[in-house]
Scaffold this motif. Sequence first.
Motif, short mmCIF file in Angstrom:
data_model
loop_
_atom_site.label_atom_id
_atom_site.label_comp_id
_atom_site.label_asym_id
_atom_site.label_seq_id
_atom_site.Cartn_x
_atom_site.Cartn_y
_atom_site.Cartn_z
N ARG A 273 0.07 25.65 76.36
CA ARG A 273 1.23 25.12 76.85
C ARG A 273 2.66 25.53 76.36
O ARG A 273 3.62 25.62 76.99
N SER A 274 2.45 26.02 74.88
CA SER A 274 3.95 26.30 74.23
C SER A 274 4.30 27.55 74.88
O SER A 274 5.50 27.93 74.81
N LEU A 275 3.52 28.43 75.32
CA LEU A 275 3.93 29.80 75.97
C LEU A 275 3.79 29.57 77.51
O LEU A 275 3.56 30.61 78.38
N ALA B 209 13.31 30.40 69.23
CA ALA B 209 12.66 29.97 70.40
C ALA B 209 13.83 29.62 71.51
O ALA B 209 14.04 28.72 72.26
N ALA B 210 14.66 30.80 71.75
CA ALA B 210 15.76 30.82 72.34
C ALA B 210 15.65 30.56 74.07
O ALA B 210 16.47 30.16 74.74
N GLY B 211 14.45 30.92 74.64
CA GLY B 211 13.91 30.77 75.75
C GLY B 211 15.00 31.56 76.72
O GLY B 211 15.31 32.68 76.48
N GLY C 203 17.97 31.00 77.10
CA GLY C 203 19.56 31.12 76.43
C GLY C 203 20.26 29.74 76.59
O GLY C 203 21.56 30.06 76.39
N LYS C 204 19.64 28.64 76.95
CA LYS C 204 20.45 27.47 76.92
C LYS C 204 21.32 27.25 75.56
O LYS C 204 22.56 26.75 75.96
N LEU C 205 20.80 27.34 74.67
CA LEU C 205 21.68 26.92 73.31
C LEU C 205 22.44 28.16 73.06
O LEU C 205 23.66 27.86 72.63
N VAL D 127 15.66 34.64 69.32
CA VAL D 127 14.18 35.12 69.30
C VAL D 127 13.34 34.40 70.15
O VAL D 127 13.52 32.92 69.92
N ASP D 128 12.52 34.93 70.66
CA ASP D 128 11.35 34.06 71.45
C ASP D 128 10.18 35.11 71.49
O ASP D 128 10.19 36.18 71.93
N PRO D 129 9.14 34.33 71.74
CA PRO D 129 7.70 35.07 71.98
C PRO D 129 7.53 35.56 73.49
O PRO D 129 6.64 36.22 73.79
N ASP D 130 8.33 34.76 74.36
CA ASP D 130 7.87 35.08 75.76
C ASP D 130 9.00 36.01 76.58
O ASP D 130 10.14 35.83 76.69
N ALA E 171 9.15 37.00 79.53
CA ALA E 171 9.98 36.40 80.86
C ALA E 171 11.16 35.57 80.74
O ALA E 171 12.11 35.68 81.09
N MET E 172 10.94 34.84 79.47
CA MET E 172 12.22 33.94 79.02
C MET E 172 13.27 34.67 78.64
O MET E 172 14.27 34.48 78.86
N LEU E 173 12.90 35.78 77.68
CA LEU E 173 13.94 36.61 77.12
C LEU E 173 14.54 37.73 78.11
O LEU E 173 15.71 37.67 77.97
N GLY F 40 9.78 37.38 69.02
CA GLY F 40 9.06 37.04 68.02
C GLY F 40 8.67 35.58 67.99
O GLY F 40 9.27 34.83 68.79
N ARG F 41 8.11 34.98 66.89
CA ARG F 41 7.63 33.57 66.80
C ARG F 41 8.21 32.96 65.48
O ARG F 41 8.57 33.72 64.54
N ALA F 42 8.35 31.75 65.60
CA ALA F 42 8.93 30.93 64.53
C ALA F 42 7.91 31.15 63.18
O ALA F 42 8.61 30.88 62.06
#
Length: 250
Positions: free
Chosen positions: A8-10, A50-52, A54-56, A71-74, A76-78, A93-95
């Motif tokens: 779910r986290s990914l 976990a920027a996803g 880029g909302k933040l 940084v984010d592992p996904d 498609a989000m990046l 990358g991951r936390a």
Amino acid sequence: MDDERSRRSLSFGSVAAAYAAHRPGYPLAAVAWALEPLTGRAAPQLLDLAAGTGKLTAALLTRRGGSVTAVDPDRAMLAELRARHPTVRAVEGRAEAIPLPDASVDAVLVGQAWHWFDTGRAEAEIVRVLRPGGVLAVVRNDEDPDARLMNEFLDFDVLSAREGGHDHGLTPPSHEVLGPVEQRRFANPHRTDIDSTVARVGTFSWMLAARPAERAAFERRLRAYLASRSETSGAFTLPLVTTVLRALRR
Ligand SMILES: C[S@@+](CC[C@H](N)C(=O)[O-])C[C@H]1O[C@@H](n2cnc3c(N)ncnc32)[C@H](O)[C@@H]1O
């Protein structure tokens, strides 16, 4: 973390475009408060972990000076983040294994993702990359607990009640190298309409984990509920709240 939680986290990459289009951003006042302890630092280096999509990141980019790394592992989000913020350094990358050197950033900000981390390992990595006196800020958007519109529906709907669809909990960071955790809440009014609200809820991880038929039925119930309320005709404002926890690296 068990397999289901890890999956779910990914899961967000499958709806990356909808995520970018329909999830709320963050109030600039929340980011300003999170980063207040850095006042006076020249050109602070900020990490959106976990920027996803880029909302933040978008809120961080409104600040003058310094730089933002995402940084984010996904992938498609990046990809969504890179399309929206092409000048930002975006790294996979991951936390729990941050791809940055020791003491290389002045702040680590985590939006809507703290609950997905293996917290012990992530905190060790965060204090490793933070410079002394740097800030960890954990940020989260939720339905305003005092606003009736969505909360009434989420309370009564079977699927979201089962999944904790509007859980307001944030576990504070607790690493020994971090100072006391302070908390502040900010209003984050979100302009939306029925279609966008249904699409936003469709990007929640418990919706992504639901079976297609269950998901479609939930969307129908949400749409019918919103259509039955006088305050949701046309464009309307959802009174979201942003909670920020901040702690300084000693
Ligand atoms: C709900 S989204 C939040 C995205 C963005 N920060 C925001 O505020 O919209 C959660 C993000 O956490 C990322 N994620 C999940 N597990 C992670 C981990 N262990 N380390 C870093 N990022 C992770 C996901 O890929 C996803 O982009």
